[in-house]
Design a protein around this motif. Structure first.
Motif, PDB file in Angstrom:
ATOM      1  N   SER A 138      63.115  37.492  28.028  1.00  0.00           N
ATOM      2  CA  SER A 138      62.843  36.049  27.959  1.00  0.00           C
ATOM      3  C   SER A 138      62.946  35.598  26.494  1.00  0.00           C
ATOM      4  O   SER A 138      62.941  36.428  25.578  1.00  0.00           O
ATOM      5  N   ASN A 196      60.691  34.141  24.855  1.00  0.00           N
ATOM      6  CA  ASN A 196      59.421  34.517  24.189  1.00  0.00           C
ATOM      7  C   ASN A 196      59.415  35.977  23.765  1.00  0.00           C
ATOM      8  O   ASN A 196      58.897  36.317  22.696  1.00  0.00           O
ATOM      9  N   GLU A 197      60.006  36.841  24.598  1.00  0.00           N
ATOM     10  CA  GLU A 197      60.099  38.265  24.218  1.00  0.00           C
ATOM     11  C   GLU A 197      61.019  38.427  23.004  1.00  0.00           C
ATOM     12  O   GLU A 197      60.741  39.213  22.106  1.00  0.00           O
ATOM     13  N   LYS A 220      61.520  36.187  20.752  1.00  0.00           N
ATOM     14  CA  LYS A 220      60.773  35.629  19.617  1.00  0.00           C
ATOM     15  C   LYS A 220      59.829  36.682  19.044  1.00  0.00           C
ATOM     16  O   LYS A 220      59.740  36.860  17.824  1.00  0.00           O
ATOM     17  N   ALA A 221      59.149  37.392  19.932  1.00  0.00           N
ATOM     18  CA  ALA A 221      58.200  38.424  19.495  1.00  0.00           C
ATOM     19  C   ALA A 221      58.920  39.518  18.709  1.00  0.00           C
ATOM     20  O   ALA A 221      58.420  40.002  17.683  1.00  0.00           O
ATOM     21  N   GLY A 257      67.202  27.905  23.923  1.00  0.00           N
ATOM     22  CA  GLY A 257      66.488  29.110  23.480  1.00  0.00           C
ATOM     23  C   GLY A 257      67.040  29.622  22.160  1.00  0.00           C
ATOM     24  O   GLY A 257      66.295  29.999  21.252  1.00  0.00           O
ATOM     25  N   GLU A 269      65.904  27.460  19.337  1.00  0.00           N
ATOM     26  CA  GLU A 269      64.486  27.745  19.056  1.00  0.00           C
ATOM     27  C   GLU A 269      64.355  29.012  18.196  1.00  0.00           C
ATOM     28  O   GLU A 269      63.603  29.048  17.219  1.00  0.00           O
TER      29      GLU A 269
END
Length: 225
Positions: A130, A132-133, A135-136, A177, A180
């Protein structure tokens, strides 16, 4: 028309349809060296393979100014075979793959460019993480320690469907994405590449912001399994 003419005609047509700044990856998986040479002679230098073993064999037989892209699912235990020469790995879906790429690249004193694979399709068969993953990973201290890996962008594959609206929505999701993730600051990533779009949907992908397309059958004809 001979196959040589067909390949060069197809390439010419596709290149004319690509806006400036869009990289064409000719997907040469399952194609023999002779067919890849036809594309090479027509000026193509970037080729994509989905099996590491096959790519290694072709790399050994073909001109050394070819840029090889690994576009398939990456098996960690085979990274060592392509580490000496691969230019870009498209489908990194886990941090442990980056760690292994870093380890193998360090043995050859080179840095390997990688794209994080973002899952945008509804199909279960598609790999990816994802946003978010991703991003991490990009914000992590662990990534900073990997001196032989450079995350240069993201890639994604749309659902295999005739529903153009759905495909367009998935491409737009990936583009937002990507935008971002580009905002994040880090030492060893520089997100420039948005790899999305294949033979059937590359024009739509480009209109949604793609700057790298992976095209096989529209260049080489239907693939041989």
């Amino acid at each position: 028309m001979s196959s040589k003419n067909m390949v060069s005609e197809n390439l010419k047509k596709i290149k004319l349809s690509l806006p400036k700044g869009v990289t064409l990856v000719a997907v040469s998986k399952t194609k023999p060296v002779s067919t890849i040479m036809e594309a090479y002679d027509a000026g193509q230098r970037v080729f994509g393979e989905n099996k590491i073993q096959e790519m290694v064999e072709k790399h050994e037989q073909l001109p050394k100014d070819i840029e090889w892209h690994m576009i398939g699912h990456v098996q960690s235990n085979k990274i060592k075979y392509m580490a000496p020469f691969v230019s870009l790995i498209h489908g990194v879906e886990k941090f442990k793959v980056l760690k292994e790429v870093n380890k193998q690249a360090s043995k050859h004193n080179r840095s390997i460019n990688c794209l994080l694979q973002i899952k945008i399709a509804e199909e279960d068969s598609k790999f990816g993480m994802s946003v978010n993953e991703a991003k991490a990973i990009l914000k992590s201290d662990e990534l900073k320690k990997l001196k032989h890996v450079n995350v240069t962008g993201v890639m994604g594959m749309a659902t295999f469907t005739d529903d153009k609206k759905q495909i367009e929505n998935e491409f737009k999701t990936l583009k937002s994405g990507f935008d971002e993730l580009k905002e994040l600051e880090s030492t060893n990533h520089d997100l420039r590449v948005l790899s999305m779009g294949m033979s059937g949907d590359y024009e739509l992908a480009i209109s949604c912001g793609s700057n790298m397309v992976r095209i096989g059958s529209s260049i080489f004809g239907e693939r041989n399994y």
